[in-house]
Scaffold this motif. Structure first.
Motif, PDB file in Angstrom:
ATOM      1  N   GLU A 164      19.845  73.381 -15.194  1.00  0.00           N
ATOM      2  CA  GLU A 164      20.941  73.430 -13.943  1.00  0.00           C
ATOM      3  C   GLU A 164      20.251  72.723 -12.807  1.00  0.00           C
ATOM      4  O   GLU A 164      20.920  71.940 -12.369  1.00  0.00           O
ATOM      5  CB  GLU A 164      21.437  74.909 -13.854  1.00  0.00           C
ATOM      6  N   ALA A 165      19.018  73.096 -12.800  1.00  0.00           N
ATOM      7  CA  ALA A 165      18.216  72.329 -11.591  1.00  0.00           C
ATOM      8  C   ALA A 165      18.117  70.873 -11.725  1.00  0.00           C
ATOM      9  O   ALA A 165      18.352  69.997 -10.896  1.00  0.00           O
ATOM     10  CB  ALA A 165      16.892  72.889 -11.455  1.00  0.00           C
ATOM     11  N   LEU A 167      20.251  68.942 -13.743  1.00  0.00           N
ATOM     12  CA  LEU A 167      21.443  68.379 -13.416  1.00  0.00           C
ATOM     13  C   LEU A 167      21.721  67.954 -11.940  1.00  0.00           C
ATOM     14  O   LEU A 167      22.454  67.081 -11.616  1.00  0.00           O
ATOM     15  CB  LEU A 167      22.513  69.228 -14.076  1.00  0.00           C
ATOM     16  N   ARG A 168      21.535  69.187 -11.249  1.00  0.00           N
ATOM     17  CA  ARG A 168      21.795  68.956  -9.680  1.00  0.00           C
ATOM     18  C   ARG A 168      20.991  68.055  -9.150  1.00  0.00           C
ATOM     19  O   ARG A 168      21.498  66.958  -8.365  1.00  0.00           O
ATOM     20  CB  ARG A 168      21.559  70.412  -9.095  1.00  0.00           C
ATOM     21  N   LEU A 169      19.692  67.623  -9.447  1.00  0.00           N
ATOM     22  CA  LEU A 169      18.855  66.912  -9.049  1.00  0.00           C
ATOM     23  C   LEU A 169      19.346  65.538  -9.266  1.00  0.00           C
ATOM     24  O   LEU A 169      19.486  64.463  -8.558  1.00  0.00           O
ATOM     25  CB  LEU A 169      17.198  67.014  -9.290  1.00  0.00           C
ATOM     26  N   ASP A 171      22.348  64.487 -10.093  1.00  0.00           N
ATOM     27  CA  ASP A 171      23.777  64.175  -9.404  1.00  0.00           C
ATOM     28  C   ASP A 171      23.400  63.714  -8.063  1.00  0.00           C
ATOM     29  O   ASP A 171      24.190  63.137  -7.316  1.00  0.00           O
ATOM     30  CB  ASP A 171      24.458  65.469  -9.256  1.00  0.00           C
ATOM     31  N   ALA A 172      22.357  64.137  -7.445  1.00  0.00           N
ATOM     32  CA  ALA A 172      21.764  63.742  -6.188  1.00  0.00           C
ATOM     33  C   ALA A 172      21.167  62.490  -6.104  1.00  0.00           C
ATOM     34  O   ALA A 172      20.842  61.986  -5.135  1.00  0.00           O
ATOM     35  CB  ALA A 172      21.128  64.899  -5.449  1.00  0.00           C
ATOM     36  N   LYS A 174      18.378  61.726  -7.824  1.00  0.00           N
ATOM     37  CA  LYS A 174      16.930  61.782  -8.074  1.00  0.00           C
ATOM     38  C   LYS A 174      16.624  61.482  -9.714  1.00  0.00           C
ATOM     39  O   LYS A 174      17.397  61.702 -10.505  1.00  0.00           O
ATOM     40  CB  LYS A 174      16.376  63.003  -7.713  1.00  0.00           C
TER      41      LYS A 174
END
Length: 203
Positions: A164-165, A167-169, A171-172, A174
């Motif tokens: 999850e971490a 994927l969120r990174l 998406d941002a 990175k």
């Protein structure tokens, strides 16, 4: 102020500056007495008090003394470092002194704004200034450098939280390095057959 040319030469040459902060400090603390005490401390070659040390004339006073008396350390006793530490560091730097050879102590929030006894306030101010002078002797130069930072991140562990971490990174925007010590990803979740309460397949 004492004459910096008088007496034996010392290892360091420290300038001490006590701010009145208008009447915020000088209304309770005997700033002249504090400056006189500081002038007698080892390594102190100039000690002054001034209405507003953070003002342009106050900063110029520090810069001129650094040049005139060859100061290699500076102590300012005034308000909160949160407000003006960067101000005084910049003044030191402009005069050719490494800004980290500076020490600030807070006479306003730590004394005058929280007390009502002039004698006790002045005694505490003397102690704080003395401590600042003793501390600044041990300061060493710090050289600041700028380095570019790559927009990437390392996520250790490819369990549910790690994925999850990652994927969120991602998406941002990175670049993500996801590291997992096991042959597969999913962590403990991948070992389950079904999950409560829906009894969906966990794999």
């Amino acid at each position: 102020m004492i004459d910096p040319r008088a007496g034996p030469q010392t290892k360091h040459r420290i300038g001490v500056y006590i701010c009145h902060c208008g009447t915020n400090i000088a209304g309770l603390v005997d700033v002249a007495a504090v400056a006189d005490h500081a002038a007698q401390l080892n390594n102190v070659v100039v000690s002054r008090h001034y209405s507003y040390m953070c003002s342009d004339p106050g900063q110029n006073l520090i810069k001129e003394d650094i040049q005139q008396y060859d100061l290699d350390r500076v102590v300012v006793a005034s308000c909160s470092p949160l407000m003006h530490e960067t101000t005084f560091r910049a003044a030191c730097s402009e005069a050719g002194l490494n800004p980290f050879l500076f020490q600030m102590t807070n006479l306003r929030e730590h004394i005058s704004w929280v007390g009502d006894d002039p004698v006790q306030a002045t005694e505490k101010a003397v102690k704080l200034v003395t401590a600042a002078v003793r501390r600044v002797r041990h300061h060493e130069e710090i050289i600041q450098r700028r380095k570019g930072v790559r927009q990437s991140a390392l996520v250790v562990g490819a369990g549910i939280a790690g994925m999850e971490a990652a994927l969120r990174l991602a998406d941002a925007g990175k670049h993500v390095y996801l590291v997992e010590r096991e042959p597969g990803i999913g962590g403990h979740m991948a070992q389950l057959y079904k999950t409560f309460p829906t009894l969906d397949c966990a794999a």
